[in-house]
Design an enzyme around this catalytic site. Structure first.
Site, PDB file in Angstrom:
ATOM      1  N   VAL A 148      -8.803  -2.682  -0.901  1.00 25.60           N
ATOM      2  CA  VAL A 148      -8.233  -3.504   0.451  1.00 25.60           C
ATOM      3  C   VAL A 148      -8.789  -4.785   0.262  1.00 25.60           C
ATOM      4  O   VAL A 148      -7.930  -5.607   0.535  1.00 25.60           O
ATOM      5  CB  VAL A 148      -8.556  -2.695   1.681  1.00 25.60           C
ATOM      6  CG1 VAL A 148      -7.961  -3.435   2.710  1.00 25.60           C
ATOM      7  CG2 VAL A 148      -8.103  -1.194   1.664  1.00 25.60           C
TER       8      VAL A 148
ATOM      9  N   ALA B 121       2.380 -18.499  10.018  1.00 23.70           N
ATOM     10  CA  ALA B 121       1.300 -18.661  10.904  1.00 23.70           C
ATOM     11  C   ALA B 121       1.259 -19.870  11.670  1.00 23.70           C
ATOM     12  O   ALA B 121       0.545 -20.141  12.525  1.00 23.70           O
ATOM     13  CB  ALA B 121       0.174 -18.302  10.116  1.00 23.70           C
TER      14      ALA B 121
ATOM     15  N   LYS C  34     -11.883   2.272  11.312  1.00 19.56           N
ATOM     16  CA  LYS C  34     -11.282   3.103  12.523  1.00 19.56           C
ATOM     17  C   LYS C  34     -12.760   3.781  13.128  1.00 19.56           C
ATOM     18  O   LYS C  34     -12.910   3.860  14.188  1.00 19.56           O
ATOM     19  CB  LYS C  34     -10.327   4.007  12.015  1.00 19.56           C
ATOM     20  CG  LYS C  34     -10.897   5.151  11.189  1.00 19.56           C
ATOM     21  CD  LYS C  34     -10.382   4.710   9.744  1.00 19.56           C
ATOM     22  CE  LYS C  34     -10.636   5.733   8.670  1.00 19.56           C
ATOM     23  NZ  LYS C  34     -10.275   5.355   7.303  1.00 19.56           N
TER      24      LYS C  34
ATOM     25  N   GLU D 180      -5.520  -3.843  13.515  1.00 19.96           N
ATOM     26  CA  GLU D 180      -4.264  -2.946  12.875  1.00 19.96           C
ATOM     27  C   GLU D 180      -4.349  -2.077  11.809  1.00 19.96           C
ATOM     28  O   GLU D 180      -4.024  -0.941  12.020  1.00 19.96           O
ATOM     29  CB  GLU D 180      -3.300  -3.934  12.634  1.00 19.96           C
ATOM     30  CG  GLU D 180      -1.758  -3.388  12.347  1.00 19.96           C
ATOM     31  CD  GLU D 180      -1.238  -2.804  13.500  1.00 19.96           C
ATOM     32  OE1 GLU D 180      -1.005  -1.663  13.645  1.00 19.96           O
ATOM     33  OE2 GLU D 180      -0.858  -3.600  14.577  1.00 19.96           O
TER      34      GLU D 180
ATOM     35  N   VAL E 122      -5.697   1.901  11.968  1.00 15.94           N
ATOM     36  CA  VAL E 122      -4.576   3.091  12.349  1.00 15.94           C
ATOM     37  C   VAL E 122      -3.403   3.197  11.591  1.00 15.94           C
ATOM     38  O   VAL E 122      -2.862   2.185  11.733  1.00 15.94           O
ATOM     39  CB  VAL E 122      -4.628   3.289  13.657  1.00 15.94           C
ATOM     40  CG1 VAL E 122      -3.770   4.631  14.104  1.00 15.94           C
ATOM     41  CG2 VAL E 122      -5.846   3.153  14.508  1.00 15.94           C
TER      42      VAL E 122
ATOM     43  N   ILE F 227       1.393   0.577   8.651  1.00 18.85           N
ATOM     44  CA  ILE F 227       2.154   0.898   9.993  1.00 18.85           C
ATOM     45  C   ILE F 227       1.771   0.161  11.237  1.00 18.85           C
ATOM     46  O   ILE F 227       0.697   0.118  11.500  1.00 18.85           O
ATOM     47  CB  ILE F 227       2.367   2.410  10.337  1.00 18.85           C
ATOM     48  CG1 ILE F 227       2.384   3.447   9.078  1.00 18.85           C
ATOM     49  CG2 ILE F 227       3.134   2.520  11.322  1.00 18.85           C
ATOM     50  CD1 ILE F 227       2.306   4.935   9.540  1.00 18.85           C
TER      51      ILE F 227
ATOM     52  N   ASP G 264     -11.309  12.095  10.496  1.00 19.10           N
ATOM     53  CA  ASP G 264     -10.653  10.665  10.421  1.00 19.10           C
ATOM     54  C   ASP G 264      -9.555  10.580  11.359  1.00 19.10           C
ATOM     55  O   ASP G 264      -9.389   9.514  12.080  1.00 19.10           O
ATOM     56  CB  ASP G 264     -10.133  10.685   8.968  1.00 19.10           C
ATOM     57  CG  ASP G 264      -9.327   9.398   8.622  1.00 19.10           C
ATOM     58  OD1 ASP G 264      -9.950   8.438   8.439  1.00 19.10           O
ATOM     59  OD2 ASP G 264      -8.276   9.528   8.748  1.00 19.10           O
TER      60      ASP G 264
ATOM     61  N   LYS H  71      -8.728   7.674  14.879  1.00 20.86           N
ATOM     62  CA  LYS H  71      -7.501   6.891  15.102  1.00 20.86           C
ATOM     63  C   LYS H  71      -6.921   7.540  16.277  1.00 20.86           C
ATOM     64  O   LYS H  71      -6.563   6.723  16.926  1.00 20.86           O
ATOM     65  CB  LYS H  71      -6.566   7.269  14.000  1.00 20.86           C
ATOM     66  CG  LYS H  71      -7.285   6.701  12.608  1.00 20.86           C
ATOM     67  CD  LYS H  71      -6.479   7.270  11.325  1.00 20.86           C
ATOM     68  CE  LYS H  71      -7.066   7.026  10.029  1.00 20.86           C
ATOM     69  NZ  LYS H  71      -6.138   7.500   8.696  1.00 20.86           N
TER      70      LYS H  71
ATOM     71  N   GLY I 246      -3.954   2.816   1.085  1.00 20.40           N
ATOM     72  CA  GLY I 246      -3.705   1.959  -0.016  1.00 20.40           C
ATOM     73  C   GLY I 246      -3.782   0.508  -0.086  1.00 20.40           C
ATOM     74  O   GLY I 246      -3.938  -0.093   1.091  1.00 20.40           O
TER      75      GLY I 246
END
Length: 436
Positions: free
Chosen positions: A15, A34, A107, A131, A134, A138, A203, A207, A309
């Protein structure tokens, strides 16, 4: 254009590397959206020599990631180390205490320590964004915090763990049993070497606690999440669910009800369920996540996408950075920490639901009569009952039944009556039914 937003990044796994790759690839687009450049100035990770597929030479390397929080040339710290405590939590507190905004995908840390972190962020008047904690890519946190802010939410539920969803949908496709599919998921990288947090529902529970706080203004209470994993689901259960018009999914669900005295009671529960094939969640397969939010004016909303991912999660991290670059702070959990309600957990025994029950029993006369007598005595009405043939690997058979709708406590009472029975050779599987 305003001065760049200066970013320090801790953790350069898939990540973290994805965040750098995304910022470099979409640099001009991000600056336009931005209102100023997103500029990584410093990074830290355990192994400096590791090839991560991105060029780290433009950034200052800090061997001690705690030093990132003290740098004068940093506006926001991105924590991608992981773990509820330890170095990740120390860095998070140091960043906020030093007046830096904090973005995290962690999380577990937010579920356990989100209140303290939010209090620090509010005291320093800096942003705390999560963001990516969770649902991967999405935008469900933003969707609940902003998109449904005009609504009183009635229920939030969904599929919050891609590993479990991959396993269950693969069992559907292949007819293989749990252990076999888990091994394949580990080989393909969908499951960790130690998959306990995923397959036992922890897990998803992390969340869910976060979503409950955002959606209902509840003070975080991870310890109150009732959690059941998927390890007891057999291929036979998958097949039986299919024959009945259902699929099996690990469902995380939260809602609020009033006590007799008018006090809010919070339900937080993670458990495998039979989901009607007509329900939007039934078609969610593979490592995908999906969340349903039901508002009193918006109606049913569905958020769906990749739950993990490098690309999707990096996308969520950078979306938070864009918000910070725009000076969008806001309360981390929608309302100030002092206004979050310490809701007591509800006892859901009075709730009405249909249930799928599967018993592993000795193949001998009288077993069915014993089970049905327990159901009768507890006030459980049986809609259908199926006894399968003798298993090839022993003398046990499976007995499955679906109950009519009734109070949840009645099923529990029936199982209590059967507890210790010599006819049962394994604990029963209890799956509530989620219809359209």
């Amino acid at each position: 254009m305003a001065e760049p937003l200066r970013i320090a990044l801790a953790g350069l796994g898939t990540v973290g590397a994805g965040v750098i790759r995304l910022i470099e690839t979409n640099r001009d687009l991000l600056a336009a959206r931005a209102g100023r450049e997103l500029k990584v100035v410093a990074v830290s990770a355990r192994d400096r020599a590791k090839d991560r597929g991105v060029d780290l030479s433009p950034y200052t390397w800090e061997d001690d990631m705690a030093a990132l929080a003290a740098r004068d040339d940093v506006d926001v710290v991105v924590e991608l180390v992981g773990g509820a405590d330890g170095p990740a939590l120390a860095l998070a507190h140091a960043a906020l205490d030093n007046g830096k905004a904090l973005v995290t995908a962690n999380k577990a840390m937010i579920a356990h320590h989100g209140i303290a972190l939010a209090e620090s962020a509010e005291e320093q008047d800096v942003a705390l964004k999560f963001e990516a904690a969770v649902g991967g890519g999405i935008p469900v946190v933003k969707g609940l915090r902003e998109g449904t802010s005009a609504n009183a939410l009635e229920r939030i539920y969904g599929i919050l763990n891609g590993t479990c969803n991959y396993i269950l949908s693969k069992m559907e496709d292949t007819g293989a049993d749990f252990a076999e599919v888990l091994s394949e998921a580990q080989r393909l990288g969908y499951a960790e070497a130690d998959p306990t947090f995923d397959i036992e529902g922890v897990d998803a529970a992390h969340k869910l606690a976060i979503l409950a706080a955002i959606g209902f203004g509840a003070r975080l209470d991870f310890a109150a999440v009732r959690t059941t994993g998927i390890t007891q689901v057999k291929a036979a259960d998958i097949a039986q669910a299919d024959a009945l018009g259902f699929v099996i999914r690990l469902i995380a669900m939260t809602d609020v009800e009033e006590s007799d005295s008018g006090e809010p009671l919070l339900l937080q529960r993670v458990r495998p369920c039979l989901v009607s094939k007509g329900h939007p969640l039934a078609s969610v397969d593979g490592p995908t996540n999906a969340v349903v939010a039901e508002g009193n004016f918006s109606g049913r909303l569905l958020f769906q996408g990749a739950g993990a991912g490098d690309g999707p999660t990096a996308s969520a991290v950078v979306a938070d950075l864009i918000d910070i670059a725009r000076d969008e702070v806001g309360a981390p959990f929608s309302i100030p920490v002092a206004q979050l309600a310490a809701m007591q957990p509800t006892e859901p025994g009075h709730r009405i639901e249909s249930t799928y029950l599967r018993f592993t029993v000795n193949d001998r006369p009288g077993v069915l009569a014993e089970i049905t007598a327990a159901m009768r005595d507890a006030g459980v009405s049986i809609e259908s009952l199926i006894q399968q043939g003798r298993a090839v690997d022993g003398g046990d058979v499976l007995v499955a039944m679906v109950t009519h709708e009734g109070p949840e406590r009645c099923v529990r009472e029936a199982l209590d009556l059967l507890d210790g029975s010599e006819s049962l050779t394994a604990p029963p599987l209890v799956l509530p039914i989620l219809r359209d």
